[in-house]
Design a protein around this motif. Structure first.
Motif, mmCIF file in Angstrom:
data_model
loop_
_atom_site.group_PDB
_atom_site.id
_atom_site.type_symbol
_atom_site.label_atom_id
_atom_site.label_comp_id
_atom_site.label_asym_id
_atom_site.label_seq_id
_atom_site.Cartn_x
_atom_site.Cartn_y
_atom_site.Cartn_z
ATOM 1 N N VAL A 98 -2.716 17.673 11.025
ATOM 2 C CA VAL A 98 -1.770 18.729 11.379
ATOM 3 C C VAL A 98 -0.504 18.526 10.561
ATOM 4 O O VAL A 98 -0.325 17.505 9.887
ATOM 5 N N THR A 99 0.391 19.494 10.619
ATOM 6 C CA THR A 99 1.597 19.410 9.789
ATOM 7 C C THR A 99 2.588 18.372 10.295
ATOM 8 O O THR A 99 3.403 17.879 9.532
ATOM 9 N N THR A 100 2.511 18.032 11.580
ATOM 10 C CA THR A 100 3.433 17.058 12.150
ATOM 11 C C THR A 100 2.672 15.788 12.489
ATOM 12 O O THR A 100 1.957 15.738 13.485
ATOM 13 N N MET A 101 2.830 14.757 11.657
ATOM 14 C CA MET A 101 2.106 13.506 11.849
ATOM 15 C C MET A 101 3.029 12.368 12.293
ATOM 16 O O MET A 101 2.553 11.267 12.555
ATOM 17 N N GLN A 102 4.372 12.605 12.323
ATOM 18 C CA GLN A 102 5.268 11.528 12.722
ATOM 19 C C GLN A 102 4.958 11.083 14.143
ATOM 20 O O GLN A 102 4.647 11.939 14.987
ATOM 21 N N PRO A 103 5.102 9.791 14.458
ATOM 22 C CA PRO A 103 5.485 8.709 13.544
ATOM 23 C C PRO A 103 4.284 7.999 12.915
ATOM 24 O O PRO A 103 4.425 6.874 12.459
ATOM 25 N N LEU A 106 0.689 8.260 7.616
ATOM 26 C CA LEU A 106 -0.667 8.458 7.107
ATOM 27 C C LEU A 106 -0.873 7.841 5.724
ATOM 28 O O LEU A 106 -1.926 7.220 5.487
ATOM 29 N N PRO A 107 0.061 7.979 4.777
ATOM 30 C CA PRO A 107 -0.158 7.312 3.481
ATOM 31 C C PRO A 107 -0.333 5.802 3.617
ATOM 32 O O PRO A 107 -1.214 5.212 2.973
ATOM 33 N N ARG A 108 0.495 5.162 4.438
ATOM 34 C CA ARG A 108 0.359 3.712 4.632
ATOM 35 C C ARG A 108 -0.984 3.371 5.279
ATOM 36 O O ARG A 108 -1.680 2.439 4.866
ATOM 37 N N LEU A 109 -1.358 4.163 6.295
ATOM 38 C CA LEU A 109 -2.627 3.941 6.983
ATOM 39 C C LEU A 109 -3.800 4.061 6.014
ATOM 40 O O LEU A 109 -4.706 3.215 5.996
ATOM 41 N N LEU A 110 -3.797 5.108 5.188
ATOM 42 C CA LEU A 110 -4.908 5.322 4.259
ATOM 43 C C LEU A 110 -4.939 4.253 3.169
ATOM 44 O O LEU A 110 -6.014 3.871 2.697
ATOM 45 N N ASP A 297 -2.735 0.359 13.034
ATOM 46 C CA ASP A 297 -1.493 0.937 12.515
ATOM 47 C C ASP A 297 -0.538 1.294 13.650
ATOM 48 O O ASP A 297 0.673 1.053 13.556
ATOM 49 N N VAL A 298 -1.074 1.884 14.708
ATOM 50 C CA VAL A 298 -0.227 2.237 15.859
ATOM 51 C C VAL A 298 0.352 0.974 16.493
ATOM 52 O O VAL A 298 1.533 0.934 16.868
ATOM 53 N N ARG A 299 -0.456 -0.062 16.596
ATOM 54 C CA ARG A 299 0.020 -1.327 17.164
ATOM 55 C C ARG A 299 1.133 -1.925 16.305
ATOM 56 O O ARG A 299 2.158 -2.390 16.814
ATOM 57 N N ARG A 300 0.962 -1.900 14.988
ATOM 58 C CA ARG A 300 1.998 -2.410 14.088
ATOM 59 C C ARG A 300 3.293 -1.624 14.245
ATOM 60 O O ARG A 300 4.393 -2.189 14.228
ATOM 61 N N ALA A 301 3.158 -0.281 14.351
ATOM 62 C CA ALA A 301 4.347 0.564 14.488
ATOM 63 C C ALA A 301 5.104 0.252 15.778
ATOM 64 O O ALA A 301 6.342 0.209 15.795
ATOM 65 N N ARG A 302 4.372 0.012 16.859
ATOM 66 C CA ARG A 302 5.023 -0.308 18.134
ATOM 67 C C ARG A 302 5.750 -1.639 18.066
ATOM 68 O O ARG A 302 6.865 -1.796 18.565
ATOM 69 N N GLY A 307 10.968 -4.483 17.540
ATOM 70 C CA GLY A 307 11.727 -5.530 16.866
ATOM 71 C C GLY A 307 13.054 -5.062 16.317
ATOM 72 O O GLY A 307 13.844 -5.866 15.810
ATOM 73 N N ARG A 308 13.331 -3.763 16.375
ATOM 74 C CA ARG A 308 14.597 -3.243 15.824
ATOM 75 C C ARG A 308 15.744 -3.450 16.819
ATOM 76 O O ARG A 308 15.557 -3.441 17.992
#
Length: 308
Positions: A98-103, A106-110, A297-302, A307-308
């Protein structure tokens, strides 16, 4: 009816002309015309209305189109399953987006996925009617997985894996009469000029569901396929819009608090849709590997966000 005939038929439909289909297939124009005529004779119908510039599908051609796509998708899937049986993840992987993929990055995942599985070739696809069309294409075998926004129970054997959940934000132009620090009800803004995606798009489906639950109606006057551009149209004074919390809000736009009321949770979600494996459509290793990559990827993002 032969698979080659269906491949040629589909190429003509998708390119719009015999000559363009011939270029795509690497065949002579006369050969493509011969295959189309043979298919028409076999079926006993005319599949295209031919003009000097276009080959336009007839009613019979339009009726054949989804079935041809399903048959060819099934053949592609069968070939991939056979190759994977002894070799691990390989072959094509069709991913609906879809047009809204945030967060979801996708490029990093692929990049990670293709590095780990170099024998899998990924094609990303969009459809004209958004999440609704992605669900249909997934069920018909044209897609292996699909990222989409769907606020309802999924149909048939489709399964949804929730990935992202964030609050909707109501955007008003600066200086709008309703702009204030105090929350408004959905009924207060139902009569506004609304900006949203076309019918079938995830944002449109989810916002329509909010208003349906609240028992009020609204009118969409501007349909825009990319939800990330909604704020710019709101800033230009063209209307109001709900956007996911992941969409940046520029200057010139007021973010208006909203009381959920009967609408329930004002939340936007992104999910990954797959089809539950069966005996006639077993799980492919490429799909299983992709699901694992998305989970990672979702786990890494969380972890990164915490950590921020």
């Amino acid at each position: 009816m032969e698979l080659r005939q269906l491949e040629v038929f589909l190429a003509v439909v998708e390119t719009g002309t015999i000559s363009a289909a011939a270029r795509r297939l690497g065949a002579a124009q006369s050969a493509v015309s011969t295959v189309v005529r043979a298919l028409e004779e076999d079926l006993g119908v005319v599949l295209f209305t031919r003009t000097s510039r276009r080959a336009v599908p007839t009613d019979a051609g339009r009726a054949l189109l989804p079935r041809a796509r399903r048959l060819l998708a099934g053949v592609t899937e069968a070939r991939a399953v056979v190759r994977e049986a002894g070799d691990g993840p390989s072959g094509p992987l069709a991913v609906g987006v879809v047009t809204t993929m945030q967060p979801v990055d996708l490029p990093r995942l692929l990049h990670r996925f293709t590095a780990a599985h170099p024998r899998v070739s990924v094609s990303m696809r969009v459809v004209a009617d958004g999440s609704r069309g992605l669900l249909r294409a997934l069920g018909e075998g044209e897609l292996d997985v699909a990222f989409l926004s769907w606020p309802f129970r999924p149909p048939g054997r489709v399964e949804l894996r929730p990935l992202v959940r964030t609050s909707f934000r109501l955007l008003l132009p600066r200086g709008h009469p309703l702009a204030s620090p105090s929350p408004v009800d959905l009924g207060d803004v139902a009569g506004e000029r609304w900006i949203d995606g076309p019918p079938g798009f995830g944002n449109r489906l989810q916002v329509d569901a909010l208003f349906d639950r609240a028992g009020v109606r609204r009118a969409v006057v501007l349909e825009v396929p990319d939800v990330s551009s909604f704020p710019a149209y709101v800033a230009a004074g063209l209307g109001v819009a709900f956007v996911p919390g992941t969409v940046p809000v520029p200057a010139g736009v007021h973010e208006q608090p909203v009381r959920p009321g009967g609408a329930g949770d004002l939340a936007w979600s992104l999910s990954l849709a797959t089809v539950r494996p069966t005996a006639d459509r077993p799980a492919r290793k490429a799909v299983t590997a992709f699901l694992a990559a998305v989970d990672d990827d979702v786990r890494r993002a969380r972890v990164s966000t915490r950590g921020r």
